[in-house]
Design an enzyme around this catalytic site. Structure first.
Site, short mmCIF file in Angstrom:
data_model
loop_
_atom_site.label_atom_id
_atom_site.label_comp_id
_atom_site.label_asym_id
_atom_site.label_seq_id
_atom_site.Cartn_x
_atom_site.Cartn_y
_atom_site.Cartn_z
N ARG A 100 16.20 71.76 59.13
CA ARG A 100 17.33 72.71 58.99
C ARG A 100 17.75 72.67 57.53
O ARG A 100 18.06 71.61 57.00
CB ARG A 100 18.48 72.28 59.92
CG ARG A 100 19.76 73.12 59.78
CD ARG A 100 19.53 74.56 60.18
NE ARG A 100 20.79 75.29 60.34
CZ ARG A 100 21.46 75.86 59.35
NH1 ARG A 100 21.01 75.75 58.10
NH2 ARG A 100 22.56 76.52 59.60
N ASP A 105 23.25 79.17 55.70
CA ASP A 105 23.22 79.65 57.08
C ASP A 105 22.68 81.07 57.04
O ASP A 105 23.26 81.96 56.40
CB ASP A 105 24.62 79.62 57.70
CG ASP A 105 24.59 79.58 59.22
OD1 ASP A 105 23.48 79.51 59.78
OD2 ASP A 105 25.67 79.62 59.84
N GLU A 108 20.96 85.00 62.48
CA GLU A 108 20.16 84.70 63.67
C GLU A 108 19.10 85.78 63.84
O GLU A 108 19.23 86.89 63.31
CB GLU A 108 21.05 84.63 64.90
CG GLU A 108 22.11 83.53 64.85
CD GLU A 108 21.49 82.14 64.84
OE1 GLU A 108 20.46 81.94 65.52
OE2 GLU A 108 22.05 81.25 64.17
N ARG A 142 17.49 67.69 64.23
CA ARG A 142 16.75 68.27 63.10
C ARG A 142 17.11 67.56 61.80
O ARG A 142 18.26 67.12 61.62
CB ARG A 142 17.05 69.76 62.98
CG ARG A 142 16.67 70.57 64.19
CD ARG A 142 17.07 72.04 64.06
NE ARG A 142 18.51 72.20 63.93
CZ ARG A 142 19.13 73.38 63.94
NH1 ARG A 142 18.42 74.49 64.06
NH2 ARG A 142 20.45 73.45 63.83
#
Length: 208
Positions: A100, A105, A108, A142
Site C-alpha cells: 500500500r 490515496d 477506487e 499490507r
C-alpha cells in the site's frame, strides 16, 4: 485391410501431434513465472483461468510475506490493483507482499478516474523491479511504504501527475505531496480535470 492402413497412419500422426502439443503446453505452464510479460499479463485475467493454471503464474505458489517497519523490500511488481496498491514478488519467487503506497490515496476502481489512476501506476511499475521502504503495516496486513523505481519516487509521481490525493490523515508532514497536489489541481491534471472529484476516503464511507 488395405483400407484401414491409411486410417491407422493418420491416427498415429494425430497421436504424435497431440503428444507434441501436451509437451509444449507443459513447457509453457512450467515456465509462465519466467516469461515476464506473458505471465504478468495473464495475471490481469487470472479469474478467467482454470485454478490448475493459476498456480503456474508469477507468484502463484509464493507465500504471503509480512513486512516489518523500516524493512527494505526489493522485487518485481507482478500486479497492480489500483492507483495505490500493488503486489511485489521477491527475486527468489518464494514470497510476495501486498504493498500500500504511503502518503497517497488513489480513486477506487469504481470511482471516476480509478481506471486511469491504475493504468498510470501500471505504466510506471508493472513488471519492473522496485525498492520499497516500509513505514508500517495497515489493518489488512499490507506493507505501507515508499516505492522507488529507477530512483524515481513513485508515490510522489502519482500525486504530481494528478492520479492520487495527498493522504493528509496518514502523512501530514509531507510538504512535497501537498505542493505536488496543489500544482496538479491548478494544471487540471488527471483526476483534477473533473469538477469536484470525490476523495476516495469519502467514497469508501458511502460504499462500504
Amino acid at each position: 485391410m488395405m483400407a484401414s492402413r491409411p486410417f491407422a497412419r493418420i491416427r498415429r500422426i494425430c497421436n504424435y501431434f497431440f503428444m507434441a502439443f501436451l509437451i509444449l503446453l507443459g513447457g509453457l505452464l512450467f515456465n509462465l513465472d519466467r516469461l515476464d510479460s506473458v505471465g504478468i499479463r495473464l495475471l490481469q485475467v487470472q479469474r478467467f483461468l482454470p485454478r490448475s493454471v493459476r498456480s503456474f503464474l508469477p507468484g502463484g505458489s509464493a507465500a504471503e510475506g509480512k513486512a516489518q517497519p523500516r524493512e527494505i523490500l526489493e522485487g518485481k511488481i507482478i500486479q497492480v490493483y489500483d492507483g495505490d496498491t500493488a503486489t511485489l514478488l521477491t527475486p527468489e519467487g518464494d514470497t510476495k507482499y501486498k504493498i500500500r503506497f504511503y502518503g497517497i490515496d488513489a480513486p477506487e476502481a469504481a470511482q471516476q478516474g480509478g481506471g486511469a489512476s491504475r493504468d498510470a501506476l501500471a505504466d510506471m511499475i508493472l513488471g519492473r523491479n522496485v525498492r520499497v521502504e516500509v513505514a508500517n503495516t495497515d489493518q489488512y496486513g499490507r506493507a505501507v511504504g515508499k516505492v522507488y523505481v529507477d530512483g524515481k519516487f513513485v508515490n510522489f509521481e502519482m500525486v504530481k501527475l494528478g492520479h492520487a490525493w495527498h493522504y493528509v490523515a496518514y502523512a501530514r508532514d509531507e510538504p512535497e505531496f501537498a505542493l505536488a497536489e496543489l500544482a496538479a489541481r491548478r494544471a487540471r491534471l488527471g483526476l483534477w480535470n473533473a469538477q469536484n472529484p470525490t476523495p476516495p476516503w469519502e467514497y469508501r464511507k458511502t460504499h462500504k
